[in-house]
Enzyme design. Structure first.
Site, mmCIF file in Angstrom:
data_model
loop_
_atom_site.group_PDB
_atom_site.id
_atom_site.type_symbol
_atom_site.label_atom_id
_atom_site.label_comp_id
_atom_site.label_asym_id
_atom_site.label_seq_id
_atom_site.Cartn_x
_atom_site.Cartn_y
_atom_site.Cartn_z
ATOM 1 N N ASP A 143 5.903 -19.981 -168.346
ATOM 2 C CA ASP A 143 5.198 -19.411 -167.181
ATOM 3 C C ASP A 143 5.238 -20.421 -166.028
ATOM 4 O OD1 ASP A 143 3.812 -17.769 -165.470
ATOM 5 O OD2 ASP A 143 1.899 -17.946 -166.500
ATOM 6 N N GLY B 217 -1.567 -21.326 -161.439
ATOM 7 C CA GLY B 217 -0.232 -21.661 -161.924
ATOM 8 C C GLY B 217 -0.027 -23.125 -162.228
HETATM 9 O O1 DOR Z 1 -0.950 -18.740 -163.370
HETATM 10 C C1 DOR Z 1 -0.160 -17.862 -163.063
HETATM 11 N N1 DOR Z 1 0.688 -18.012 -162.025
HETATM 12 N N2 DOR Z 1 -0.128 -16.728 -163.777
HETATM 13 C C2 DOR Z 1 0.605 -15.683 -163.408
HETATM 14 O O2 DOR Z 1 0.585 -14.695 -164.091
HETATM 15 C C3 DOR Z 1 1.388 -15.710 -162.157
HETATM 16 C C4 DOR Z 1 1.746 -17.091 -161.805
HETATM 17 C C5 DOR Z 1 2.294 -17.240 -160.397
HETATM 18 O O3 DOR Z 1 3.112 -16.441 -159.980
HETATM 19 O O4 DOR Z 1 1.918 -18.219 -159.736
#
Ligand code: DOR
Length: 437
Positions: free
Chosen positions: A313, A332
């Site tokens: 991720d 993220g």
């Molecule tokens: O923490 C996250 N960041 N989870 C997600 O599902 C999307 C991602 C992002 O695009 O920054």
């Protein structure tokens, strides 16, 4: 890794004294590998350049099926070049890119463009995941069939869930006819609204709004039932709660074609990291870091195979955005360059898993989910290979990342094991930590 050559893609290679760990064929044996014209060969030739790989592992097709590369539209966070470099540095030969770019990847021309641009860069194979719904707005289905013909390997509105059950049912039915998965970001936004971390003892202590696990597991239970109803392939992205794991197990026991992935950060960190980082938003991620009991359940699920994929991720963000107050910063973690080391530390060196089984979660696991074929290390197969030093001890230093996203709560953490060389189609894309090209 020692060798006596400079790097040229038209060279052929004799990789000597290596431990071949091939989850595609089940082979775990010491030996030599030969590479010519971008492919493995059985035949040793005198002109081959010798690489002494004593003490290293050779693993084919290391794959990260969940990354965010931000191009088009948010190149200040990451573009396809910096993302590809981060992938090669992390040891990956394949990445599947999520469609939450600006604009969203929801038409075949954008899928086609991403693949071509990836090929032009030439550091990693880019497999685009197209949006389930137009603009990922959750209102009407995108042209999945046409995107698949352009090269999309699956569909997701990642970053948010496909909320409406009726639309999710239609998406699963459509995807079933195409033979590819719907990758669900399971989150009940009605319940999660305004939350920035897991709801529990730590959120009370640090005073940040939390979300309970049921915001994830409730959607997973629904979608597992919809997968049973439609017979479709359902893949749960970044699974993080005990309830979600129970739902996946329930579905599998009843013959649902459901799979799940776990991230290195959910396998290594807990919500205590939010307090340890003094609520600096570097720990802010969606789904959030969970308590230790959830982490233990996840480790167990990866070890048992209930979770068949580990994916980073990888979610790079700009420093300024990640310096905002916790409530405002984006979700993220930049994960491509710490993924392998984190996973080896959490699951191999802890004694939980054997190497071949663990590596299957980053090779054959994602290939099966995305219905992609690869024969493994056999003569004639494309030479996509990672050399890993499983005992190399190193401390994470985000300033050295190739990714533009330096946002990681792993900064300063000591890990054991890392990729020391990456080969794509018979050409080195990374040697000794240095990306080539
Ligand atoms: O923490 C996250 N960041 N989870 C997600 O599902 C999307 C991602 C992002 O695009 O920054």
């Amino acid at each position: 890794m020692k060798s006596n050559q400079n790097i040229r893609s038209d060279q052929s290679w004799h990789i000597k004294n290596v431990r071949i760990l091939d989850p595609f064929t089940g082979v775990d044996s010491a030996g030599d590998l030969y590479v010519e014209d971008g492919h493995f060969t059985d035949t040793k030739k005198s002109h081959m350049t010798v690489v002494d790989a004593h003490g290293l592992w050779a693993v084919p097709r290391l794959t990260d099926m969940h990354v965010h590369f931000r191009e088009p539209g948010q190149e200040h966070k990451e573009d396809l070049l910096s993302g590809s470099r981060a992938a090669a540095a992390g040891g990956f030969t394949v990445v599947a890119t999520m469609p939450n770019t600006v604009p969203v990847i929801d038409i075949p021309a954008l899928v086609d463009w991403q693949i071509r641009r990836g090929q032009e860069i030439g550091l990693v194979d880019i497999w685009p995941i197209g949006a389930v719904t137009k603009g990922s707005r959750g209102q009407e289905l995108a042209e999945m069939g046409m995107m698949q013909r352009a090269g999309a390997v699956g569909f997701s509105d990642d970053g948010q869930a496909v909320d409406q059950a009726r639309l999710m049912r239609a998406a699963l039915s459509y995807a079933a006819t195409l033979g590819c998965p719907i990758v669900q970001h399971a989150e009940d936004r009605n319940l999660s609204q305004g939350s920035v971390m897991h709801e529990g003892e730590v959120s009370s202590r640090v005073g940040l709004p939390g979300v309970p696990g049921v915001a994830e597991s409730g959607v997973v239970w629904r979608d597992v039932e919809l997968s049973l109803l439609t017979g479709a392939l359902l893949h749960i992205a970044h699974v993080s709660t005990i309830g979600s794991l129970d739902a996946v197990q329930y579905g599998k026991a009843r013959g649902a074609r459901v799979t799940a992935e776990a991230t290195p950060h959910h396998l290594f960190l807990t919500d205590q990291a939010v307090a340890d980082w003094k609520t600096h938003p570097v720990t802010k991620v969606n789904p959030p870091l969970r308590p230790e009991s959830f982490r233990q359940a996840l480790l167990e699920a990866v070890a048992s195979g209930l979770v068949s994929v580990i994916a980073s991720d990888h979610a790079p963000h700009h420093r300024d955005e990640k310096s905002a107050p916790y409530l405002d910063a984006p979700y993220g973690i930049s994960g491509l360059e710490t993924s392998l080391g984190t996973v080896l530390t959490a699951l191999l060196h802890s004694g939980r898993m054997k190497p071949l089984d663990l590596l299957s979660r980053m090779t054959v696991g994602p290939h099966r989910v995305l219905m992609m074929d690869y024969p493994g290390v056999v003569a004639g197969a494309r030479a996509d290979l990672t050399l890993i030093d499983p005992h190399h001890r190193w401390a994470v230093d985000p300033t050295r990342f190739y990714s533009q996203g330096k946002n990681t709560p792993m900064a300063g953490v000591e890990l054991t094991g890392r990729a020391v060389a990456t080969m794509l189609r018979g050409a080195w894309t990374m040697r000794d930590g240095e990306v080539l090209g």
